[in-house]
Design an enzyme around this catalytic site. Sequence first.
Site, PDB file in Angstrom:
ATOM      1  N   TYR A  70       9.026  27.953  80.661  1.00  0.00           N
ATOM      2  CA  TYR A  70       9.548  26.965  79.723  1.00  0.00           C
ATOM      3  C   TYR A  70       8.978  27.185  78.329  1.00  0.00           C
ATOM      4  O   TYR A  70       9.671  27.024  77.332  1.00  0.00           O
ATOM      5  CB  TYR A  70       9.221  25.547  80.199  1.00  0.00           C
ATOM      6  N   PHE A 122      33.494  30.301  56.003  1.00  0.00           N
ATOM      7  CA  PHE A 122      33.769  30.481  57.421  1.00  0.00           C
ATOM      8  C   PHE A 122      33.813  29.086  58.041  1.00  0.00           C
ATOM      9  O   PHE A 122      33.073  28.194  57.621  1.00  0.00           O
ATOM     10  CB  PHE A 122      32.718  31.363  58.104  1.00  0.00           C
ATOM     11  N   THR A 123      34.688  28.930  59.065  1.00  0.00           N
ATOM     12  CA  THR A 123      34.966  27.591  59.614  1.00  0.00           C
ATOM     13  C   THR A 123      33.707  26.803  59.971  1.00  0.00           C
ATOM     14  O   THR A 123      33.461  25.723  59.432  1.00  0.00           O
ATOM     15  CB  THR A 123      35.860  27.724  60.862  1.00  0.00           C
ATOM     16  N   ASP A 213      24.744  34.927  56.022  1.00  0.00           N
ATOM     17  CA  ASP A 213      25.421  34.842  57.308  1.00  0.00           C
ATOM     18  C   ASP A 213      25.540  36.296  57.756  1.00  0.00           C
ATOM     19  O   ASP A 213      26.431  37.026  57.337  1.00  0.00           O
ATOM     20  CB  ASP A 213      26.794  34.184  57.170  1.00  0.00           C
ATOM     21  N   LYS A 256      28.261  38.533  68.059  1.00  0.00           N
ATOM     22  CA  LYS A 256      28.904  39.620  67.330  1.00  0.00           C
ATOM     23  C   LYS A 256      27.941  40.813  67.279  1.00  0.00           C
ATOM     24  O   LYS A 256      27.809  41.508  68.267  1.00  0.00           O
ATOM     25  CB  LYS A 256      29.323  39.168  65.922  1.00  0.00           C
ATOM     26  N   ARG A 380      46.365  33.529  62.322  1.00  0.00           N
ATOM     27  CA  ARG A 380      45.513  33.093  61.209  1.00  0.00           C
ATOM     28  C   ARG A 380      46.444  32.857  60.023  1.00  0.00           C
ATOM     29  O   ARG A 380      46.598  33.705  59.155  1.00  0.00           O
ATOM     30  CB  ARG A 380      44.447  34.152  60.879  1.00  0.00           C
ATOM     31  N   PHE A 446      44.958  24.710  65.704  1.00  0.00           N
ATOM     32  CA  PHE A 446      45.346  26.005  66.271  1.00  0.00           C
ATOM     33  C   PHE A 446      44.893  26.190  67.719  1.00  0.00           C
ATOM     34  O   PHE A 446      45.509  26.912  68.482  1.00  0.00           O
ATOM     35  CB  PHE A 446      44.832  27.162  65.395  1.00  0.00           C
TER      36      PHE A 446
HETATM   37  C1  PLP Z   1      31.313  33.767  64.770  1.00  0.00           C
HETATM   38  C2  PLP Z   1      30.834  33.517  63.406  1.00  0.00           C
HETATM   39  C3  PLP Z   1      29.973  32.448  63.120  1.00  0.00           C
HETATM   40  C4  PLP Z   1      29.570  31.412  64.157  1.00  0.00           C
HETATM   41  O1  PLP Z   1      28.908  31.955  65.232  1.00  0.00           O
HETATM   42  P1  PLP Z   1      29.040  31.346  66.718  1.00  0.00           P
HETATM   43  O2  PLP Z   1      28.109  32.193  67.520  1.00  0.00           O
HETATM   44  O3  PLP Z   1      30.483  31.510  67.123  1.00  0.00           O
HETATM   45  O4  PLP Z   1      28.627  29.929  66.669  1.00  0.00           O
HETATM   46  C5  PLP Z   1      29.536  32.308  61.821  1.00  0.00           C
HETATM   47  N1  PLP Z   1      29.916  33.149  60.848  1.00  0.00           N
HETATM   48  C6  PLP Z   1      30.748  34.185  61.089  1.00  0.00           C
HETATM   49  C7  PLP Z   1      31.139  35.085  59.980  1.00  0.00           C
HETATM   50  C8  PLP Z   1      31.230  34.404  62.364  1.00  0.00           C
HETATM   51  O5  PLP Z   1      32.072  35.432  62.590  1.00  0.00           O
END
Ligand code: PLP
Length: 461
Positions: A70, A122-123, A213, A256, A380, A446
């Site tokens: 833990y 980014f969303t 990011d 990613k 998109r 979407f």
């Molecule tokens: C996927 C992504 C995120 C968010 O990451 P998650 O692991 O899906 O929460 C943030 N910024 C970019 C550019 C991404 O492609």
Amino acid sequence: MRTGEPFRIKMVEPLPITTRAQREEAIAAAGYNTFLLPSGVVGIDLLTDSGTTAMSDRQWSAMMLGDEAYAGARSFDHLVTAVQDTYGFPYVVPTHQGRGAEHLISRILISPGQYVPGNMYFTTTRAHQELAGGTFVDVVIDEAHDPAALHPFKGNVDIAKFERLIADVGADQIAYINVALTVNLAGGQPVSMANLRAVREVCDRHGILMWSDATRLAENAFFIQEREPGYAETSCADIVREMLSHFDGLTMSGKKDAMVNIGGFLAMRSADILTKARELVVLFEGMPTYGGLAGRDLEAMAVGLREAVDDHYLANRIGQVRYLGEQLAEAGVPIVQPIGGHAVFLDAAAFLAHLSQDDLPAQALAAALYVESGVRSMERGIVSAGRNPDGTNRHPKLELVRLTIPRRVYTDRHMDAVADAVIELWHRRHRIPGLRFTYEPSTLRFFTSRFEPLPVTVPTH
Ligand SMILES: *Cc1c(COP(=O)(O)O)cnc(C)c1O
């Protein structure tokens, strides 16, 4: 001379094989929304490259060594060492995925009313900045919004826009600048090293934090090696460290460019920010040594960080995206140029020129591609853009279908099959009907909207 993939396959997963009649039934049952298709009827799945990576034998074996204590697990130390070696940051806080890290850093660095400039939104990133009371300001160069502009570094920060914002609101009203490497929503477009240096210089002059990011930073490094003078002989691993030397910290989605199916983290230089992040991570994710992940997930990510910056892997990854994109471009299919790091984007507005944007051309094209071939892609365009606060539809400039290539999952022969299907549709494009909503949720429509085809209008020419 052609080279093969820099890996061989040790385990296989059979692909679902379907008939056209089965796919017609499946897409109707899914309301013509590819997000609502069960994966059991999808052949080649190009919905996303997020968390869909094939892990290596080394990652799988590292998972068996996961320390599930833990607190104080040695798997955490392995992750920290990997981040220090590959990224050069001393401090790491794991989170369950990228948005977990975005949540923490937004809470720590943003005071309500402050601005957060970035090279395109980014969303999830913007949502967390807004949740913390911040306002996102787009400071990407204009070329990023033009699908045909052939700029080699379309993700660059527009230094003049950044300086204008500082002049307008004052440096103390800027929480930090968030630089994405690469820019996902511009089509996986990179940022140059020269641009990072210029951003750093402005930040130093005004005492502004420079955050990243870093979700797709390995792909960004490859483009610098390929396109920026002076870097052709530098390894992507060294380019990654140089890129990050300009930053104060980063958020990472492990799904990613850390080559895992789940995970993320924050990395930073400041011990003060580390303390604040550790206070918050216990509340929202878990103990600071696991942050919502199992010990085995930390181990897999530690190995994946090193694999993702390998030159041979990256040349193959980006080469495969390009291999698909170039076949389409040669056949005259309209795509976003230059071809980016993780996906090929079809220009659905040009592809289905007989439809107006209100006939939802990208949604219609994604549905038609599935029926044609079993290939799943993502809209998109106007559906993803949603509605304005006054209830009217947003009409985005880009109306795209994204063919996203998962890492190390498909072979180039799969790409040939995708190209054949898209080109076949291109020849029969006039027969593809538009769609209209039959169900629309109030947010992030979407994901779960449903549609039906409009009556087919046969063109007279
Ligand atoms: C996927 C992504 C995120 C968010 O990451 P998650 O692991 O899906 O929460 C943030 N910024 C970019 C550019 C991404 O492609």
